[in-house]
Scaffold this motif. Structure first.
Motif, PDB file in Angstrom:
ATOM      1  N   TYR A  91      -2.974  -3.758  -4.875  1.00 34.30           N
ATOM      2  CA  TYR A  91      -2.748  -3.379  -6.265  1.00 34.30           C
ATOM      3  C   TYR A  91      -3.192  -1.929  -6.465  1.00 34.30           C
ATOM      4  CZ  TYR A  91      -2.519  -3.637 -11.313  1.00 34.30           C
ATOM      5  OH  TYR A  91      -2.190  -3.408 -12.625  1.00 34.30           O
ATOM      6  N   ALA A  92      -2.368  -1.149  -7.148  1.00 32.90           N
ATOM      7  CA  ALA A  92      -2.542   0.301  -7.162  1.00 32.90           C
ATOM      8  C   ALA A  92      -3.805   0.768  -7.879  1.00 32.90           C
ATOM      9  CB  ALA A  92      -1.305   0.956  -7.791  1.00 32.90           C
ATOM     10  N   ASP A  93      -4.148   0.137  -8.993  1.00 33.84           N
ATOM     11  CA  ASP A  93      -5.269   0.621  -9.805  1.00 33.84           C
ATOM     12  C   ASP A  93      -6.150  -0.561 -10.208  1.00 33.84           C
ATOM     13  OD1 ASP A  93      -7.016   1.877 -11.519  1.00 33.84           O
ATOM     14  OD2 ASP A  93      -5.474   2.997 -12.607  1.00 33.84           O
ATOM     15  N   PRO A  94      -6.938  -1.071  -9.273  1.00 27.48           N
ATOM     16  CA  PRO A  94      -7.737  -2.260  -9.587  1.00 27.48           C
ATOM     17  C   PRO A  94      -8.721  -2.042 -10.727  1.00 27.48           C
ATOM     18  CG  PRO A  94      -8.372  -1.345  -7.460  1.00 27.48           C
ATOM     19  CD  PRO A  94      -7.123  -0.652  -7.878  1.00 27.48           C
ATOM     20  N   GLU A  95      -9.282  -0.866 -10.845  1.00 23.17           N
ATOM     21  CA  GLU A  95     -10.249  -0.631 -11.927  1.00 23.17           C
ATOM     22  C   GLU A  95      -9.593  -0.774 -13.298  1.00 23.17           C
ATOM     23  OE1 GLU A  95     -13.950   2.265 -13.083  1.00 23.17           O
ATOM     24  OE2 GLU A  95     -12.554   2.890 -11.508  1.00 23.17           O
ATOM     25  N   ASP A 122     -12.623  -6.130   4.098  1.00 15.68           N
ATOM     26  CA  ASP A 122     -11.710  -4.992   4.260  1.00 15.68           C
ATOM     27  C   ASP A 122     -12.081  -3.901   3.239  1.00 15.68           C
ATOM     28  OD1 ASP A 122      -9.084  -3.535   3.283  1.00 15.68           O
ATOM     29  OD2 ASP A 122      -8.576  -4.344   5.249  1.00 15.68           O
ATOM     30  N   PRO A 123     -11.964  -2.622   3.605  1.00 13.87           N
ATOM     31  CA  PRO A 123     -12.328  -1.549   2.671  1.00 13.87           C
ATOM     32  C   PRO A 123     -11.618  -1.633   1.316  1.00 13.87           C
ATOM     33  CG  PRO A 123     -12.068  -0.640   4.864  1.00 13.87           C
ATOM     34  CD  PRO A 123     -11.635  -2.081   4.947  1.00 13.87           C
ATOM     35  N   ARG A 124     -10.378  -2.135   1.298  1.00 12.02           N
ATOM     36  CA  ARG A 124      -9.668  -2.247   0.019  1.00 12.02           C
ATOM     37  C   ARG A 124     -10.351  -3.249  -0.905  1.00 12.02           C
ATOM     38  NH1 ARG A 124      -4.005  -3.588   2.641  1.00 12.02           N
ATOM     39  NH2 ARG A 124      -5.481  -4.432   4.174  1.00 12.02           N
ATOM     40  N   LEU A 125     -10.858  -4.340  -0.346  1.00 14.80           N
ATOM     41  CA  LEU A 125     -11.590  -5.299  -1.169  1.00 14.80           C
ATOM     42  C   LEU A 125     -13.011  -4.821  -1.449  1.00 14.80           C
ATOM     43  CD1 LEU A 125     -10.445  -8.794   0.179  1.00 14.80           C
ATOM     44  CD2 LEU A 125      -9.769  -7.636  -1.941  1.00 14.80           C
ATOM     45  N   MET A 126     -13.601  -4.107  -0.524  1.00 12.64           N
ATOM     46  CA  MET A 126     -14.928  -3.556  -0.791  1.00 12.64           C
ATOM     47  C   MET A 126     -14.876  -2.633  -2.010  1.00 12.64           C
ATOM     48  SD  MET A 126     -16.945  -4.953   1.483  1.00 12.64           S
ATOM     49  CE  MET A 126     -18.337  -4.128   2.265  1.00 12.64           C
ATOM     50  N   ASN A 127     -13.790  -1.917  -2.173  1.00 18.06           N
ATOM     51  CA  ASN A 127     -13.606  -1.083  -3.363  1.00 18.06           C
ATOM     52  C   ASN A 127     -13.572  -1.938  -4.624  1.00 18.06           C
ATOM     53  OD1 ASN A 127     -12.839   1.354  -4.904  1.00 18.06           O
ATOM     54  ND2 ASN A 127     -10.839   0.353  -5.057  1.00 18.06           N
ATOM     55  N   VAL A 128     -12.902  -3.091  -4.542  1.00 15.39           N
ATOM     56  CA  VAL A 128     -12.840  -4.004  -5.688  1.00 15.39           C
ATOM     57  C   VAL A 128     -14.227  -4.544  -6.017  1.00 15.39           C
ATOM     58  CG1 VAL A 128     -11.938  -6.217  -6.512  1.00 15.39           C
ATOM     59  CG2 VAL A 128     -10.431  -4.626  -5.299  1.00 15.39           C
ATOM     60  N   TYR A 129     -14.988  -4.936  -5.005  1.00 11.25           N
ATOM     61  CA  TYR A 129     -16.337  -5.462  -5.248  1.00 11.25           C
ATOM     62  C   TYR A 129     -17.206  -4.407  -5.927  1.00 11.25           C
ATOM     63  CZ  TYR A 129     -14.788  -8.659  -1.518  1.00 11.25           C
ATOM     64  OH  TYR A 129     -14.081  -9.547  -0.737  1.00 11.25           O
ATOM     65  N   ILE A 132     -16.437  -4.420  -9.647  1.00 13.36           N
ATOM     66  CA  ILE A 132     -16.873  -5.563 -10.458  1.00 13.36           C
ATOM     67  C   ILE A 132     -18.357  -5.873 -10.325  1.00 13.36           C
ATOM     68  CG2 ILE A 132     -14.570  -6.588 -10.383  1.00 13.36           C
ATOM     69  CD1 ILE A 132     -15.704  -8.711  -8.443  1.00 13.36           C
ATOM     70  N   GLU A 133     -19.055  -5.218  -9.397  1.00 11.05           N
ATOM     71  CA  GLU A 133     -20.485  -5.498  -9.215  1.00 11.05           C
ATOM     72  C   GLU A 133     -21.231  -5.288 -10.524  1.00 11.05           C
ATOM     73  OE1 GLU A 133     -24.081  -4.334  -6.102  1.00 11.05           O
ATOM     74  OE2 GLU A 133     -22.568  -2.832  -6.596  1.00 11.05           O
ATOM     75  N   GLY A 134     -21.979  -6.301 -10.943  1.00 15.45           N
ATOM     76  CA  GLY A 134     -22.726  -6.231 -12.183  1.00 15.45           C
ATOM     77  C   GLY A 134     -21.892  -6.453 -13.430  1.00 15.45           C
TER      78      GLY A 134
END
Length: 264
Positions: A91-95, A122-129, A132-134
């Motif tokens: 997904y292009a813009d998860p934030e 995977d780095p793409r999911l690490m970006n998502v975490y 959403i952290e906190g």
């Protein structure tokens, strides 16, 4: 007592049958439910389950927004539902979508590394975490012996990288490798749900794993439409836990995972 089923999938009427068939084929099993919100709600008439955390999995980036809109609509229509958003690694813009999902009233995120075909660290999911952290808790499908995508060692890496990420490692941290999962996750700071596990473990081993992890960490879940939530509840509640242990696993642990009070 409030009873929260932390793990239930629902799909729009027009695609529910296809989605349920695809899941059944993926696991080579006969599915219990129709996968619709109406069928899930009908379950509540025959059990003490008061709330369901509902979600669906995005198997491609194009479906993320439509899934999140659908889950939000169902939660708006049915106060018994607590909605979790979908996300896909491409997904292009998860934030931006996380912000939109929060505005829609969604309370967390669900990913399924095996069907999404991605390593959960995977780095793409690490970006998502990191996004959403906190802010949002996440349910992560865990531990299929046929794939390495959701191996518990990968979740251990995620938990060590993001100490404030609130995670439910579903299916006892690995439905087909619960002992491996406990060895890796037993001392980590995460919740564990017991969905799609009792068929494999039986009552005795289910009780042992709940107490090994600690009954202040375990969450009740049915994994509807794979299993009948009423049967899953009845089986779980019949295990000789104390009243306090059951109340934690059926209710209070879910409140802590969600970060809010549910019920009275």
């Amino acid at each position: 007592m409030t009873v929260i089923d932390i793990h239930a999938h629902i799909y729009p009427e027009k695609i529910a049958a296809k989605a349920v068939d695809a899941i059944g084929a993926f696991y080579d099993t006969t599915m219990y439910g129709q996968g619709t919100a109406d069928h899930l709600l009908s379950v509540m008439e025959h059990s003490p389950i008061t709330n369901f955390v509902v979600h669906s999995v995005a198997t491609n980036a194009r479906s993320v927004e439509s899934i999140n809109d659908f889950i939000a609509r169902e939660c708006e229509a049915h106060s018994e539902f607590i909605g979790f958003m979908a996300m896909h690694q491409d997904y292009a813009d998860p934030e931006k979508e996380v912000e939109r999902a929060i505005a829609l009233g969604l309370k967390g995120m669900k990913i399924h590394p095996d069907t999404q075909e991605i390593n959960l660290d995977d780095p793409r999911l690490m970006n998502v975490y990191e996004i959403i952290e906190g802010r949002l808790p996440i349910i992560i499908h865990m531990g299929d012996y046929r794939h390495d995508f959701s191996h518990p060692r990968r979740l251990k890496n995620v938990l060590r990288t993001f100490p404030d990420l609130v995670v439910n490692g579903a299916h006892f941290g690995g439905w087909s490798m619960p002992e491996v999962a406990f060895d890796l996750l037993g001392e980590e700071r995460c919740f564990i749900d017991m969905s799609s596990s009792m068929f494999w473990l039986g009552a005795r081993r289910t009780k042992e794993l709940c107490r090994l992890y600690g009954t202040d960490r375990v969450l009740f879940g049915s994994d509807f439409p794979m299993w009948d939530p009423v049967l899953e509840y009845n089986t779980f509640a019949s295990i000789d836990f104390s009243d306090d242990e059951l109340e934690n696993m059926l209710w209070h642990n879910a409140e802590r995972f969600l970060g809010e009070k549910i019920g009275c």
